[in-house]
Design an enzyme around this catalytic site. Structure first.
Site, PDB file in Angstrom:
ATOM      1  N   CYS A 226       2.091   2.083  12.638  1.00  0.00           N
ATOM      2  CA  CYS A 226       3.370   2.724  12.351  1.00  0.00           C
ATOM      3  C   CYS A 226       3.794   3.679  13.461  1.00  0.00           C
ATOM      4  O   CYS A 226       4.960   3.966  13.612  1.00  0.00           O
ATOM      5  CB  CYS A 226       3.291   3.489  11.037  1.00  0.00           C
ATOM      6  SG  CYS A 226       2.696   2.468   9.703  1.00  0.00           S
TER       7      CYS A 226
ATOM      8  N   GLY B 134       0.816  -1.211   0.000  1.00  0.00           N
ATOM      9  CA  GLY B 134       0.000   0.000   0.000  1.00  0.00           C
ATOM     10  C   GLY B 134       0.851   1.263   0.000  1.00  0.00           C
ATOM     11  O   GLY B 134       0.536   2.239  -0.686  1.00  0.00           O
TER      12      GLY B 134
HETATM   13  N1  PLP Z   1      -2.784   3.032   3.839  1.00  0.00           N
HETATM   14  C1  PLP Z   1      -3.524   2.656   4.892  1.00  0.00           C
HETATM   15  C2  PLP Z   1      -4.854   3.286   5.134  1.00  0.00           C
HETATM   16  C3  PLP Z   1      -3.043   1.676   5.770  1.00  0.00           C
HETATM   17  O1  PLP Z   1      -3.790   1.309   6.822  1.00  0.00           O
HETATM   18  C4  PLP Z   1      -1.769   1.102   5.524  1.00  0.00           C
HETATM   19  C5  PLP Z   1      -1.198   0.105   6.461  1.00  0.00           C
HETATM   20  O2  PLP Z   1      -1.362   0.224   7.666  1.00  0.00           O
HETATM   21  C6  PLP Z   1      -1.051   1.520   4.396  1.00  0.00           C
HETATM   22  C7  PLP Z   1      -1.594   2.484   3.583  1.00  0.00           C
HETATM   23  C8  PLP Z   1       0.282   0.946   4.069  1.00  0.00           C
HETATM   24  O3  PLP Z   1       0.172  -0.327   3.467  1.00  0.00           O
HETATM   25  P1  PLP Z   1       1.411  -1.336   3.456  1.00  0.00           P
HETATM   26  O4  PLP Z   1       1.537  -1.873   4.844  1.00  0.00           O
HETATM   27  O5  PLP Z   1       1.038  -2.391   2.470  1.00  0.00           O
HETATM   28  O6  PLP Z   1       2.608  -0.560   3.010  1.00  0.00           O
END
Ligand code: PLP
Length: 388
Positions: free
Chosen positions: A324, A70
């Protein structure tokens, strides 16, 4: 007993995804760009996964660009569109203040190279008003980015209305659908967006695979330079095992959307149970406009991190909002943007359930919480007195 209530951080991989990933690691291990039979069987894995991911979001397979997740999909959308639009000189981006760091920090990077950004705050229930997005737009606005569902409170945003406004003002519309895919129906045509990001590990696939859907005709500049992979939009040998797992998870997720009302019933049982059993608790976010699996609850008089650790010692995994920023005592930027009073931005826990969650697990948490919260509140009291 170990209880996993952190599905918004990541989901346990589905058996179908594990089988597909294993198959691609052991049998179809070729390089998908190779001409020989090994390469072609790896390419067939990619084609199958691309079709499954496209079907999950109502898109054409050729419009799906595989990424490492993501975060990379959001980066490719915003940086790729900004690079393509730079020569036109319209360098303003409008986004919501409750986006994931993958979007917010990418916008900060664009600001460092001369773009201007306006972040629109939601109302107190976490919903972005399309009129506020429109009011934030100027003649220079080239990109609008508003997430489909929020990761901390689960609130579903009026993306279709916002996309219509963006289109009318000739701005590109990106939505981060990482937290909605697999939880609610996602249709790129119904949403009317130009770019949509998703991530495999949030819907039963492996980590390290994701996708950016890009509407045909939208120009993006590749951010990873190299070979001609992914129709020149993302160079680098595709991670076929993870992508095959994502494809299998996408197929399963589409079939499992019908399970969501049962997940919602368990979420509601948890929420009602906690509110009744623990005094001084409040639900954050819009109780109606939200994904089925998420509840975010404030516990007066405690630090969220302390309760998270106390629950972990009981075998229960939850989160203080965005994974995060866990480990730091930073207030939640989402709850802060919603205008909640300062203590509530630090005393809230996110419980996110999934298809494997059971009523017994929910009841265990409801039974455990009153004692844990009471103990933490007693411990906090002398410290509070000393500060005064
Ligand atoms: N966008 C949202 C809304 C998310 O919740 C997350 C992950 O927590 C991400 C982006 C990032 O995705 P990825 O963990 O695949 O990098």
């Amino acid at each position: 007993m170990r209880i996993y209530l952190d599905y918004n951080a990541t989901t346990p991989p589905l058996a179908e995804a594990v089988a597909a990933t294993t198959r691609a690691l052991t049998s179809t291990f070729g390089n998908a760009s190779s001409v020989h039979a090994y390469g072609q069987s790896a390419k067939a894995e990619l084609d199958e996964a691309r079709a499954a991911v496209a079907a999950l979001i109502g898109a054409e397979p050729s419009e799906v660009v595989f990424t490492s997740g993501g975060t990379e999909a959001d980066n490719l959308a915003l940086r790729g569109a900004a690079d393509a639009l730079d020569p036109a000189g319209r360098r303003h981006i409008v986004a919501s203040a409750i986006e994931h760091e993958a979007v917010l920090n990418t916008i900060r990077a664009l600001e460092r190279r001369g773009w201007r950004a306006t972040l629109v705050t939601p109302d107190t229930s976490g919903v972005i008003d399309p009129a506020a997005v429109e009011a934030a737009m100027t003649a220079d606005t080239a990109i609008v980015s508003v997430m489909h569902a929020n990761n901390e409170v689960g609130t579903i945003q009026p993306v279709a209305e916002i996309a219509a406004i963006a289109r009318a003002r000739r701005a590109l519309m990106h939505t981060d659908a990482v937290q909605s895919t697999g939880k609610i129906p996602v249709s790129v045509s119904a949403l009317g967006v130009d770019m949509l990001a998703l991530s495999a590990h949030k819907f039963g696939g492996p980590k390290g695979a994701g996708a950016l859907w890009v509407r045909r005709g939208v120009r993006l500049v590749a951010q990873m330079t190299g070979g001609k992979h992914e129709r020149n939009r993302r160079a680098g040998t595709e991670n076929v095992p993870a992508i095959a797992g994502m494809g299998a998870a996408a197929l399963a997720a589409a079939a499992k959307l019908g399970d969501m009302p049962a997940v919602a019933a368990l979420r509601d049982r948890l929420e009602a149970g906690v509110l009744a059993a623990v005094p001084g608790t409040t639900v954050n976010g819009d109780p109606r406009r939200r994904v089925a699996n998420t509840t975010n609850i404030s516990f007066d008089g405690i630090e969220a991190e302390s309760l998270l650790i106390a629950l972990d010692l009981e075998g229960v995994a939850v989160s203080t909002g965005s994974a995060c920023s866990s480990g730091s005592l930073e207030p939640s930027h989402v709850l802060k943007a919603m205008g909640l009073p300062s203590p509530r931005t630090r005393n809230s826990l996110r419980f996110s359930l999934g298809a494997a969650t059971t009523p017994a697990e929910v009841d265990f948490v409801v039974d455990a919480l009153p004692g844990l919260v009471a103990r933490l509140r007693t411990l906090n009291r002398p410290a509070a007195a000393a500060v005064r």
